[in-house]
Structures are given as structure tokens and as C-alpha cells.
Design a protein around this motif. Structure first.
Motif, PDB file in Angstrom:
ATOM      1  N   UNK A  33       0.929  -1.388  -0.040  1.00  0.00           N
ATOM      2  CA  UNK A  33      -0.002  -0.073   0.070  1.00  0.00           C
ATOM      3  C   UNK A  33       0.892   1.054   0.542  1.00  0.00           C
ATOM      4  N   UNK A  34       0.591   3.001  -0.472  1.00  0.00           N
ATOM      5  CA  UNK A  34       1.122   3.299  -0.571  1.00  0.00           C
ATOM      6  C   UNK A  34       0.755   4.469  -0.029  1.00  0.00           C
ATOM      7  N   UNK A  35       0.641   5.847   0.759  1.00  0.00           N
ATOM      8  CA  UNK A  35       0.664   6.889   0.675  1.00  0.00           C
ATOM      9  C   UNK A  35       1.371   8.109  -0.144  1.00  0.00           C
ATOM     10  N   UNK A  36       0.407   9.254  -1.033  1.00  0.00           N
ATOM     11  CA  UNK A  36       1.128   9.901  -1.847  1.00  0.00           C
ATOM     12  C   UNK A  36       1.204  10.975  -0.634  1.00  0.00           C
ATOM     13  N   UNK A  37       2.449  11.926  -0.859  1.00  0.00           N
ATOM     14  CA  UNK A  37       2.146  13.031  -0.238  1.00  0.00           C
ATOM     15  C   UNK A  37       2.833  14.693  -0.726  1.00  0.00           C
ATOM     16  N   UNK A  44      -1.070   5.282  -6.088  1.00  0.00           N
ATOM     17  CA  UNK A  44      -1.427   5.951  -4.774  1.00  0.00           C
ATOM     18  C   UNK A  44      -2.581   5.541  -4.102  1.00  0.00           C
ATOM     19  N   UNK A  45      -2.663   4.299  -2.990  1.00  0.00           N
ATOM     20  CA  UNK A  45      -4.300   3.958  -2.153  1.00  0.00           C
ATOM     21  C   UNK A  45      -4.609   5.510  -1.869  1.00  0.00           C
ATOM     22  N   UNK A  46      -4.139   6.384  -1.131  1.00  0.00           N
ATOM     23  CA  UNK A  46      -4.222   8.271  -0.802  1.00  0.00           C
ATOM     24  C   UNK A  46      -2.861   8.982  -1.054  1.00  0.00           C
ATOM     25  N   UNK A  47      -4.134  10.236  -1.241  1.00  0.00           N
ATOM     26  CA  UNK A  47      -3.048  11.239  -1.394  1.00  0.00           C
ATOM     27  C   UNK A  47      -2.988  12.423  -0.218  1.00  0.00           C
ATOM     28  N   UNK A  48      -1.864  12.412   0.541  1.00  0.00           N
ATOM     29  CA  UNK A  48      -2.320  13.695   1.630  1.00  0.00           C
ATOM     30  C   UNK A  48      -1.663  15.188   1.168  1.00  0.00           C
ATOM     31  N   UNK A  49      -3.010  16.123   1.060  1.00  0.00           N
ATOM     32  CA  UNK A  49      -2.606  17.244   1.239  1.00  0.00           C
ATOM     33  C   UNK A  49      -2.520  18.430   1.644  1.00  0.00           C
ATOM     34  N   UNK A  50      -1.679  19.432   1.857  1.00  0.00           N
ATOM     35  CA  UNK A  50      -1.821  19.879   3.213  1.00  0.00           C
ATOM     36  C   UNK A  50      -2.827  20.437   3.240  1.00  0.00           C
ATOM     37  N   UNK A  51      -3.500  21.139   2.106  1.00  0.00           N
ATOM     38  CA  UNK A  51      -4.608  21.779   2.199  1.00  0.00           C
ATOM     39  C   UNK A  51      -5.499  21.407   1.038  1.00  0.00           C
ATOM     40  N   UNK A  52      -6.623  22.033   1.195  1.00  0.00           N
ATOM     41  CA  UNK A  52      -7.198  21.150   0.099  1.00  0.00           C
ATOM     42  C   UNK A  52      -7.828  22.505  -1.019  1.00  0.00           C
ATOM     43  N   UNK A  56      -1.669   8.987  11.131  1.00  0.00           N
ATOM     44  CA  UNK A  56      -2.039   7.143  11.311  1.00  0.00           C
ATOM     45  C   UNK A  56      -3.499   6.584  11.042  1.00  0.00           C
ATOM     46  N   UNK A  57      -3.932   7.866  11.267  1.00  0.00           N
ATOM     47  CA  UNK A  57      -5.500   7.436  10.709  1.00  0.00           C
ATOM     48  C   UNK A  57      -6.079   7.145   9.732  1.00  0.00           C
ATOM     49  N   UNK A  58      -4.748   7.864   8.646  1.00  0.00           N
ATOM     50  CA  UNK A  58      -4.706   7.218   6.754  1.00  0.00           C
ATOM     51  C   UNK A  58      -4.027   6.848   7.091  1.00  0.00           C
ATOM     52  N   UNK A 105     -11.412   3.339   9.929  1.00  0.00           N
ATOM     53  CA  UNK A 105     -12.676   3.662   8.629  1.00  0.00           C
ATOM     54  C   UNK A 105     -11.589   5.295   8.592  1.00  0.00           C
ATOM     55  N   UNK A 106     -12.018   5.641   8.039  1.00  0.00           N
ATOM     56  CA  UNK A 106     -11.676   7.509   7.371  1.00  0.00           C
ATOM     57  C   UNK A 106     -12.191   8.261   8.252  1.00  0.00           C
ATOM     58  N   UNK A 107     -11.245   9.339   8.736  1.00  0.00           N
ATOM     59  CA  UNK A 107     -11.803  10.027  10.074  1.00  0.00           C
ATOM     60  C   UNK A 107     -12.087  10.970   9.112  1.00  0.00           C
ATOM     61  N   UNK A 108     -13.110  12.077   9.670  1.00  0.00           N
ATOM     62  CA  UNK A 108     -13.032  13.583   8.562  1.00  0.00           C
ATOM     63  C   UNK A 108     -12.470  14.646   8.947  1.00  0.00           C
ATOM     64  N   UNK A 109     -12.691  15.366   7.803  1.00  0.00           N
ATOM     65  CA  UNK A 109     -11.317  16.162   8.104  1.00  0.00           C
ATOM     66  C   UNK A 109     -12.075  17.343   7.940  1.00  0.00           C
ATOM     67  N   UNK A 110     -10.923  18.717   9.107  1.00  0.00           N
ATOM     68  CA  UNK A 110     -11.402  19.715   9.030  1.00  0.00           C
ATOM     69  C   UNK A 110     -11.845  20.390   7.313  1.00  0.00           C
ATOM     70  N   UNK A 111     -12.922  21.007   6.906  1.00  0.00           N
ATOM     71  CA  UNK A 111     -12.190  22.019   5.556  1.00  0.00           C
ATOM     72  C   UNK A 111     -12.392  23.443   5.777  1.00  0.00           C
ATOM     73  N   UNK A 112     -10.774  23.810   5.395  1.00  0.00           N
ATOM     74  CA  UNK A 112     -10.361  24.902   5.542  1.00  0.00           C
ATOM     75  C   UNK A 112     -11.071  26.203   5.269  1.00  0.00           C
ATOM     76  N   UNK A 113     -10.820  26.998   6.383  1.00  0.00           N
ATOM     77  CA  UNK A 113     -11.697  28.824   6.323  1.00  0.00           C
ATOM     78  C   UNK A 113     -11.674  28.697   4.447  1.00  0.00           C
TER      79      UNK A 113
END
Length: 388
Positions: A115-119, A149-157, A359-361, A370-378
């Protein structure tokens, strides 16, 4: 959990001959994340390139595997890190946008069934015509491997929505995880560098926009001197530019450890004048505010979201706008600073909290949780939190 993180360059410049010029936000983030994952009891392997001899070390619970690189091209390491993946690892975490590293690691992990996480830390933007052509080719070809990638991390949406390199990634795979800071290193209480000064922290490369800051300072009267903490290929040219403009600027070279925190605490303002979307977040902004010092930063997607926590934003590359904002900031200084600002940053961006989100990802990908909810940016129109 056995995790392999891939860092393009060695995050420890003391172990390489010229590597300090390559230590940027990506390397610092991956180094700190590795240490925090180890503190959480996980088996961590950090795979990176080096301009010194290949060697393995184990410190702080992290095994670091250094692979000699053949050189760099367009500021990316020429190295085959994919061949050093451990087939027994549970998960591979790799940064995006490194053409000789990212696609090959994703393909190799796919072949091994890992499994892979792309940052995703930044969008490639290079100034020369050849660089622009290379970045365009990378977007068209290499970014197709991002779909592996199984998931992609982004600093902000906000940043994720603004860049073409994620066009091949399904929206439901994106997870927002900001960069973090270490409150034990970056805090408002502690020694501060003496003097009245402005501060720039970052690699001395074109997209960081230090030349724009020098031009802005040249048009100001009664402005504090500038201290520049960073190394890179543009140092000599930028020092010459400061002399030509008669700007009082002290170039300190690469700074880390306790002195970096002291520099932040002693500064009137920290300035990040980046000019394009290779700057996606601005870890120096968090570090500065965590030390109680407000910031002035370019209003780039992702960066402005961070800067609004305790400072001002300006138009990227706009010398008059930066000059006017600095004049206003130095005259009024009407934003929170000191412990009040530091506490807000610690609450939202401390590495412990960020590591839990990572770690949750990981657990989501490994089907442990399961996935954890993420806050929407301002939103762009939302008032900065320090105005309320």
C-alpha cells in the motif's frame, strides 16, 4: 506497523558534503514524521539519497538508509531509491513531484503489493524554458502514476483544488493533513537573538522570492536589517543583489537546532515572499508563529491559509504590495504575538496531533479503521482568526 518513508534528500546535512542546500520543507517534515511515528511505537525506515557514501544508521528508533545519488537535475535527485524498498514493509509513504523518485517508487510498491501514501507538497514550476518544458512533461506522464497511490495527502484542500498535477487523482482519495511543528523546539519562551531585524528562512532558490523581498526593502526607510537563514545555489547572486540595492542583509547560511528558534523569537516579523506554487504551505510560517512572531507571506493557495493564523498576505511577486504591507506591519504591529499566538499554533499544528491524523490515514489504507473526517479550510473570504 512497519512503515517506509521516502525522502528525496538526506534530512541531516551533517552527514553529507553539500546536502545542506537541499534540506527544505519536505525533508524536515519527513524527518520529524519518522521520529514521531517511532515514538508512537512503530517500526520506521527512512529511505533517502545522499551525496556522501551509502550507509545505514539507527537513531531515535528510525533506521535511515542513505543511497548515493549521481547528482541532481532540476533540483531533483538522480537516484534509484525504488530498488531499496523492503518487501516486508506494511506501507510506503512517498512525496510527490520528484521525477526520478516518485513514479518509480509507486510502480515498485505496486509490483510488490505494498500500500502507498502519496504526500503532495508542491507543484513543479521552473523558471527557464527548458524547466517549464520538463515540468509540463512530468505533469503529462509521471503524474499518471499518482493513480497507483491508495491515498494522497495534501496540506490543504485549497491548494489541491488549484493544481493540475492532481487531475488524475480521484477526489475521494484526497486527505487533508497539514504540516506540523515541534512545540519543544518552537515555542515563545526561551532565548531570543539580540537586535531588531526581519527574518527570512528558506532555501535560496528562485521560487522562494528572496529577490522580491530585497527589492521591497530597498524602497523603505528606517527598516530593520534582514537576516537570511538558509543555503542554496542562489546565495552569491542574492548577496550581490543586496549590495547593489544597498539593503542591510546578513546571510547566515543553513541554520537549525536551538539557534533557529532563537532567530524566530527575536525577529519583528518573518517574511515568506514566495512567487509560485512550488510553495504549497510554508513550514517556516508555522515555526515562526509557534515562537510567537507574526508573519508576512505571499497569498498563494495553501500558504495564505497558514499565514492568516497570525499575519498578513500579499500578492505573490508584487514588490510594491509587499513594500506597503511591510511598512504597515512595522508601523502598527496590530496582530497577536508572543505566547498567545504560539498557543494557537501549538493547539492546531503540534506534531502529536498531525501524526495522529497521518496514522488515521495509514489505518484506513490498511483497513484497520475507517476514514476520519477532516476539517474544511477557511474560505478565501473568511476573516483571519486573530481578528475575532
Amino acid at each position: 506497523m512497519h512503515v517506509t518513508l521516502v525522502s528525496p534528500f538526506d534530512p541531516d546535512p551533517e552527514r553529507s558534503h553539500t546536502g545542506e542546500a537541499h534540506v527544505g520543507g519536505v525533508e524536515r517534515v519527513f524527518s520529524q514524521l519518522s521520529l514521531n511515528l517511532a515514538l508512537h511505537g512503530h517500526d520506521v525506515r527512512l529511505l533517502c539519497s545522499t551525496d556522501g557514501p551509502g550507509r545505514n544508521t539507527r537513531e531515535g528508533g528510525v533506521e535511515t538508509v542513505r543511497v548515493p545519488r549521481a547528482g541532481t537535475l532540476f533540483r531533483a535527485p538522480l537516484v534509484r531509491l525504488a530498488s531499496h524498498l523492503d518487501p516486508e514493509t506494511d506501507l510506503v509513504h512517498v512525496p510527490a513531484t520528484y521525477p526520478f523518485t516518485t513514479p518509480s517508487v509507486l510502480r515498485a510498491a505496486d509490483r510488490l503489493g505494498l500500500p502507498t501514501i502519496l504526500d503532495f507538497h508542491f507543484e513543479p514550476e521552473l523558471g527557464s524554458l527548458l524547466g517549464q518544458a520538463a515540468a509540463g512533461l512530468y505533469r503529462r506522464l509521471a503524474t499518471r502514476t499518482y493513480r497507483r497511490a491508495d491515498r494522497v495527502l495534501v496540506n490543504s484542500r485549497e491548494y489541491a483544488r488549484s493544481i493540475p498535477s492532481l487531475d488524475h487523482v480521484a477526489t475521494e482519495l484526497l486527505r487533508e493533513v497539514p504540516n506540523g511543528i515541534d512545540p519543544d523546539r518552537f515555542h515563545a519562551e526561551g532565548p531570543a537573538e539580540a537586535g531588531d531585524y526581519l527574518l527570512f528562512v528558506g532555501r535560496l532558490v528562485p521560487y522562494k522570492g528572496l529577490g522580491v523581498l530585497l527589492e521591497a526593502l530597498a524602497g523603505l526607510e528606517d527598516v530593520p536589517p534582514l537576516r537570511v537563514a538558509g543555503a542554496g545555489p542562489r546565495r552569491e547572486a542574492l548577496e550581490a543583489r543586496a549590495r547593489d540595492l544597498d539593503v542591510d542583509a546578513e546571510f547566515l547560511g543553513y541554520v537549525d537546532g536551538d539557534r533557529l528558534g532563537a532567530l524566530y523569537r527575536g525577529a519583528r516579523w518573518t517574511v515568506l515572499p514566495s512567487v509560485n506554487q512550488q510553495e504549497a504551505f510554508g513550514i517556516c510560517l508555522l515555526e515562526s508563529m509557534a515562537c510567537g512572531t507574526p508573519v508576512v507571506a505571499s497569498g498563494l493557495p495553501g500558504v495564505r491559509q497558514v499565514a492568516r493564523e497570525g499575519g498578513y498576505v500579499v500578492e505573490p511577486g508584487d514588490v510594491p504590495d509587499l513594500r506597503n504591507r511591510l511598512r504597515e506591519a512595522l508601523a502598527y504591529e496590530d496582530v497577536p504575538r508572543g505566547p498567545a499566538l504560539a498557543e494557537r499554533i501549538h493547539d492546531r499544528y503540534a506534531w502529536d496531533a498531525v501524526t495522529e491524523r497521518v496514522l488515521s490515514v495509514y489505518e484506513e489504507v490498511l483497513e484497520v479503521a475507517g476514514p476520519s473526517p477532516l476539517e474544511a479550510p477557511p474560505s478565501e473570504e473568511e476573516e483571519p482568526p486573530w481578528t475575532s
